[in-house]
Design an enzyme around this catalytic site. Structure first.
Site, PDB file in Angstrom:
ATOM      1  N   ASN A  10       0.881  -1.176   0.000  1.00 41.32           N
ATOM      2  CA  ASN A  10       0.000   0.000   0.000  1.00 41.32           C
ATOM      3  C   ASN A  10       0.912   1.219   0.000  1.00 41.32           C
ATOM      4  O   ASN A  10       1.501   1.557   1.024  1.00 41.32           O
ATOM      5  CB  ASN A  10      -0.883  -0.043   1.267  1.00 41.32           C
ATOM      6  CG  ASN A  10      -1.692   1.232   1.448  1.00 41.32           C
ATOM      7  OD1 ASN A  10      -1.757   2.072   0.554  1.00 41.32           O
ATOM      8  ND2 ASN A  10      -2.300   1.372   2.617  1.00 41.32           N
ATOM      9  N   LYS A  12       0.177   4.259  -0.291  1.00 40.93           N
ATOM     10  CA  LYS A  12      -0.445   5.460   0.304  1.00 40.93           C
ATOM     11  C   LYS A  12      -0.171   6.676  -0.598  1.00 40.93           C
ATOM     12  O   LYS A  12      -0.111   6.535  -1.805  1.00 40.93           O
ATOM     13  CB  LYS A  12       0.047   5.653   1.740  1.00 40.93           C
ATOM     14  CG  LYS A  12      -0.096   4.369   2.564  1.00 40.93           C
ATOM     15  CD  LYS A  12       0.118   4.555   4.032  1.00 40.93           C
ATOM     16  CE  LYS A  12      -0.084   3.205   4.723  1.00 40.93           C
ATOM     17  NZ  LYS A  12       0.049   3.277   6.164  1.00 40.93           N
ATOM     18  N   HIS A  95      -9.473   1.062   5.215  1.00 43.53           N
ATOM     19  CA  HIS A  95      -8.164   1.270   5.862  1.00 43.53           C
ATOM     20  C   HIS A  95      -8.338   2.222   7.047  1.00 43.53           C
ATOM     21  O   HIS A  95      -9.141   3.146   6.999  1.00 43.53           O
ATOM     22  CB  HIS A  95      -7.163   1.841   4.847  1.00 43.53           C
ATOM     23  CG  HIS A  95      -5.767   1.839   5.378  1.00 43.53           C
ATOM     24  ND1 HIS A  95      -5.302   2.816   6.229  1.00 43.53           N
ATOM     25  CD2 HIS A  95      -4.742   0.955   5.224  1.00 43.53           C
ATOM     26  CE1 HIS A  95      -4.052   2.536   6.571  1.00 43.53           C
ATOM     27  NE2 HIS A  95      -3.687   1.413   5.968  1.00 43.53           N
ATOM     28  N   GLU A  97      -6.683   4.618   8.048  1.00 46.73           N
ATOM     29  CA  GLU A  97      -6.491   6.055   7.752  1.00 46.73           C
ATOM     30  C   GLU A  97      -7.757   6.640   7.118  1.00 46.73           C
ATOM     31  O   GLU A  97      -8.084   7.809   7.346  1.00 46.73           O
ATOM     32  CB  GLU A  97      -5.260   6.235   6.844  1.00 46.73           C
ATOM     33  CG  GLU A  97      -3.975   6.028   7.638  1.00 46.73           C
ATOM     34  CD  GLU A  97      -2.800   5.474   6.847  1.00 46.73           C
ATOM     35  OE1 GLU A  97      -2.791   5.554   5.611  1.00 46.73           O
ATOM     36  OE2 GLU A  97      -1.871   4.936   7.502  1.00 46.73           O
ATOM     37  N   GLU A 167      -5.059  -5.024  10.691  1.00 47.08           N
ATOM     38  CA  GLU A 167      -3.993  -4.038  10.889  1.00 47.08           C
ATOM     39  C   GLU A 167      -4.228  -3.282  12.196  1.00 47.08           C
ATOM     40  O   GLU A 167      -4.997  -2.310  12.218  1.00 47.08           O
ATOM     41  CB  GLU A 167      -3.988  -3.037   9.735  1.00 47.08           C
ATOM     42  CG  GLU A 167      -3.768  -3.657   8.377  1.00 47.08           C
ATOM     43  CD  GLU A 167      -3.285  -2.624   7.359  1.00 47.08           C
ATOM     44  OE1 GLU A 167      -2.160  -2.769   6.884  1.00 47.08           O
ATOM     45  OE2 GLU A 167      -4.019  -1.664   7.084  1.00 47.08           O
ATOM     46  N   GLY A 173       2.779   2.193  10.597  1.00 43.74           N
ATOM     47  CA  GLY A 173       3.715   3.302  10.404  1.00 43.74           C
ATOM     48  C   GLY A 173       4.467   3.699  11.659  1.00 43.74           C
ATOM     49  O   GLY A 173       5.097   4.756  11.697  1.00 43.74           O
ATOM     50  N   SER A 212       3.772  -2.205  10.157  1.00 44.58           N
ATOM     51  CA  SER A 212       5.239  -2.238  10.299  1.00 44.58           C
ATOM     52  C   SER A 212       5.860  -3.585   9.914  1.00 44.58           C
ATOM     53  O   SER A 212       6.840  -4.024  10.519  1.00 44.58           O
ATOM     54  CB  SER A 212       5.660  -1.828  11.712  1.00 44.58           C
ATOM     55  OG  SER A 212       5.236  -0.502  11.978  1.00 44.58           O
TER      56      SER A 212
HETATM   57  P1  PGA Z   1       3.089   0.213   7.474  1.00 43.92           P
HETATM   58  O1  PGA Z   1       1.599   0.433   6.886  1.00 43.92           O
HETATM   59  O2  PGA Z   1       3.612  -1.071   6.891  1.00 43.92           O
HETATM   60  O3  PGA Z   1       3.873   1.414   7.012  1.00 43.92           O
HETATM   61  O4  PGA Z   1       2.967   0.129   8.945  1.00 43.92           O
HETATM   62  C1  PGA Z   1       0.713  -0.645   6.731  1.00 43.92           C
HETATM   63  C2  PGA Z   1      -0.620  -0.182   6.177  1.00 43.92           C
HETATM   64  O5  PGA Z   1      -1.084   0.891   6.575  1.00 43.92           O
HETATM   65  O6  PGA Z   1      -1.242  -0.871   5.349  1.00 43.92           O
END
Ligand code: PGA
Length: 253
Positions: A10, A12, A95, A97, A167, A173, A212
Site C-alpha cells: 500500500n 499510500k 483502511h 487512515e 492491521e 507506520g 510495520s
Molecule cells: P506500514 O503500513 O507497513 O507502514 O505500517 C501498513 C498499512 O497501513 O497498510
C-alpha cells in the site's frame, strides 16, 4: 490447510513518477517465479502507469479506496466501475487512515464493499483496533463489529472475493509490530469468528497482517498457521525490501 501467501504493498500518498520507475527497474527478475500472490496499490493518478509497467508481470494492481457510488454527482470521488474498466484487480476498503481521517462509517464501508464486489473487484477489507481499544480489552469486540457491520448482507459467493487485512492501528507506520504470537492469536480468533458467525468459507479465506511489516520480521509473522500474508506500507516503497518480502512469502507458500 495451507493457503497461498500474499504480499500487497500500500503505497499510500507516496512515490513520484521517478521513484516508480526506479522501483520497476529494481524489482527482482525472480518475480516470474514467485509463488506468492503479490500486488501494489499506488495513488489513483499512477494507476495507468502501474498497469502499463506491469503488463508482462504477475503483479496485481489495486486502488487504495473507491467511491460508494458507481457514478453521478460525487465531486472528487473515484468510481469503482472506472477502476475495473482501467484493469485494476483489487481495492483496499476500510483502511484505518480512511476511517480516522475521512470519518468513513461502517455503513459507507459496507456500501463500497458491496459495490466493488458486484463490479468484479477483489476487496482487501481492513480491520484493526486502536491502542486505547486494545488496552481496554476490546480487541475482539471492535474487530467483530467491523466485520459484522462492514460486510453485512454479503453472500458466501460475494465473500470469496474478500481478503481480510488485520492491521492494529498502533502498529501502522510506527515501527512497532504485533509480536507473531499476538498477531497469530488475533488471526485465529478472526478465523473462528468468520467460521461460526458469518457466511465466509473460513478455511479458504486469506487473512493478511499489516502494521510495520518489514524484511526482518516477515518470516516470524507469515510462518504462522493463520497469517496468510502481509499488507505493507513503508517497506513496500523500496524494491529491495519488496523483493525480500515476496521472496520470503514465496518460500512459505
Ligand atoms: P506500514 O503500513 O507497513 O507502514 O505500517 C501498513 C498499512 O497501513 O497498510
Amino acid at each position: 490447510m495451507s493457503r497461498i501467501k500474499y504480499v500487497y504493498g500500500n503505497w499510500k500518498m507516496n512515490q513520484g513518477l521517478k521513484e516508480i520507475e526506479t522501483f520497476f527497474e529494481e524489482l527482482s527478475e525472480n518475480q516470474k517465479d514467485w509463488k506468492c500472490v503479490f500486488g501494489i496499490a499506488p495513488q489513483f493518478l499512477h494507476l495507468p502507469k502501474l498497469l502499463n509497467s506491469t503488463q508482462n508481470m504477475n503483479v496485481k494492481v489495486g486502488a487504495q479506496n473507491c467511491s460508494h457510488k458507481e457514478s453521478g454527482a460525487f465531486t472528487g470521488d473515484i468510481s469503482p466501475a472506472s477502476l475495473k474498466e482501467l484493469g485494476c484487480d483489487f481495492v483496499i476498503i476500510g483502511h484505518s487512515e480512511r476511517r480516522a481521517f475521512f470519518k468513513e462509517s461502517h455503513e459507507v464501508i459496507n456500501e463500497k464493499t458491496k459495490l466493488a464486489l458486484s463490479l468484479g473487484l477483489e476487496v482487501v477489507f481492513c480491520i484493526g483496533e486502536t491502542l486505547e481499544q486494545r488496552e481496554a480489552g476490546k480487541v475482539e469486540e471492535v474487530l467483530k463489529e467491523q466485520i459484522t457491520k462492514g460486510l453485512e448482507g454479503l453472500s458466501a459467493k460475494d465473500l470469496e472475493n474478500v481478503v481480510i487485512a488485520y492491521e492494529p492501528v498502533w502498529a501502522i507506520g510506527t515501527g512497532v509490530t504485533a509480536t507473531p504470537e499476538q498477531a497469530e492469536e488475533t488471526h485465529a480468533m478472526i478465523r473462528s469468528f468468520l467460521d461460526s458467525e458469518t457466511a465466509f468459507e473460513a478455511t479458504t479465506t486469506s487473512i493478511l497482517y499489516g502494521g510495520s511489516v518489514k524484511p526482518s520480521n516477515v518470516e516470524g509473522l507469515l510462518s504462522n498457521e493463520n497469517i496468510d500474508g502481509a499488507l505493507v506500507g513503508g517497506a513496500s516503497l523500496k524494491a529491495k525490501d519488496f523483493n525480500a518480502l515476496c521472496e520470503e512469502a514465496s518460500k512459505l507458500s
